[in-house]
Design an enzyme around this catalytic site. Structure first.
Site: not given
Length: 379
Positions: A21, A41, A46, A181, A303, A333, A354
């Site tokens: 990814r 991965r 994630d 954040y 997406r 992405y 992707e």
């Protein structure tokens, strides 16, 4: 919506035993080399990110084709006990140094866990290369020297992902787009704000730029104009159904004119997109006009259907074109690069994106004329 013919389409990373990814693409002009990065991965999630991998492509201008070398792991790009995420390549043309920025997150700690606990455990890291990515330096953790005590004011943060930017100013400033954040209220949820890490000394030291408006996340930057009219254009992901853009008159330190770009739709929860700027095909060499190109899923509900958009006056959020399709079906992405002229005499692009249910990361090469045949000067 028109579909763009392409010069080359090739799968660079395919999910089998491992998943891939977060694409990042960088073109090295003098070497005629493309560097395609991704996260490797254990699964698509994630929290199962592990390492950053690289494929190197050699561009042949005579055949307009890129020949890709096998996958290699950037083994130095990791902190012990951490997973490496969000590759952000940057090439300093003045010092001939290649940087690879990324974040390092301990174990399987998720972004959501950091947001819920309000405890930031993410680290800012980089490796460098002086031979165009053949060999890499040991990893450097820049968290303390660059972010310092501000780190505890954030619930978490990330860089990019995707290509970074060297400015055309006297310092040759380096910009690494990022978002954090911020914990602005003890009761309210942390809120994402985009910004840039900035270096005025070719990467020896870094400072934090000031924040764009709230609800701006993963972002990329491009340089528009020259001289007194030169600004840094920032385009960011958001959760509000459309992209957010801003501009900086002082090389990425402060951003102003924050605007929602209603023509650039976001699916629910948003998605990463990529932006580059280049001289208008209709401009004279000394003209200040720049054009921006942007890639992103075109559907506001899912997406799906990767498109490329064009803006001939990039600071005007209403001036984006309708998209031309680069790929149909599920996509996410992407990272975009531009170099030279294609076989039809118009600017040439490479896009790494992707595809499917994060099954593949695909490289596309196309020209401005292929994507936008009616643009004056691309004939």
């Amino acid at each position: 919506m028109e579909t763009c013919p392409v010069l080359q389409k090739e799968t660079l990373f395919h999910t089998e035993v491992y998943a891939y990814r977060i694409p990042a693409l960088l073109y090295l002009k003098k070497q005629k080399t493309l560097l395609a990065f991704a996260e490797k991965r254990a699964s698509r999630t994630d929290e199962h990110a592990e390492l950053i991998v690289l494929r190197r492509g050699s561009y042949n201008g005579a055949t307009n084709h890129v020949k890709w070398q096998p996958e290699e792991v950037v083994t130095q790009a990791q902190l012990e006990g951490h997973r490496s995420m969000n590759p952000c390549p940057l090439y300093d043309k003045q010092t001939k140094t290649l940087f690879l920025f990324f974040i390092a997150v301990p174990g399987r700690v998720s972004e959501q866990h950091q947001l819920q606990t309000r405890v930031n455990v993410t680290r800012l890291c980089r490796v460098t290369s002086t031979d165009y990515g053949m060999n890499w330096s040991p990893v450097q953790d820049l968290t303390e020297t660059t972010i310092g005590s501000t780190h505890q004011d954030w619930a978490t943060f990330a860089v990019g992902p995707g290509h970074c930017l060297q400015l055309r100013n006297r310092a040759g400033s380096l910009l690494v787009p990022a978002y954090a954040y911020r914990k602005l209220h003890p009761v309210h949820k942390p809120t994402p704000f985009a910004f840039c890490f900035i270096s005025l000394d070719h990467g020896h030291t870094w400072e934090l730029g000031n924040f764009v408006s709230e609800n701006s996340l993963e972002c990329q930057v491009a340089e528009v104009g020259t001289g007194a009219h030169r600004v840094v254009y920032l385009n960011a992901r958001s959760f509000i159904g459309a992209r957010v853009q801003a501009q900086s008159p002082n090389d990425g330190l402060d951003f102003q004119d924050n605007q929602v770009v209603s023509k650039l739709v976001e699916p629910p929860h948003g998605c990463h997109g990529s932006v580059v700027a280049f001289h208008s095909p209709t401009s004279k060499p000394d003209c200040l006009r720049h054009v921006a190109a942007y890639t992103h899923p075109t559907d506001s509900r899912n997406r799906t259907n990767l498109g490329v958009y064009l803006n001939q006056t990039p600071l005007d959020p209403t001036a984006w074109s309708e998209p031309t399709l680069l790929a149909t079906g599920t996509c996410a992405y992407s990272d975009l690069q531009i170099w030279g002229l294609g076989p039809d005499g118009s600017p040439q692009f490479g896009c790494l994106y992707e595809s499917g249910n994060y099954d593949e990361i695909i490289f596309l090469m196309f020209t401005l004329k292929q994507a936008f045949p009616t643009v004056h000067g691309a004939q």
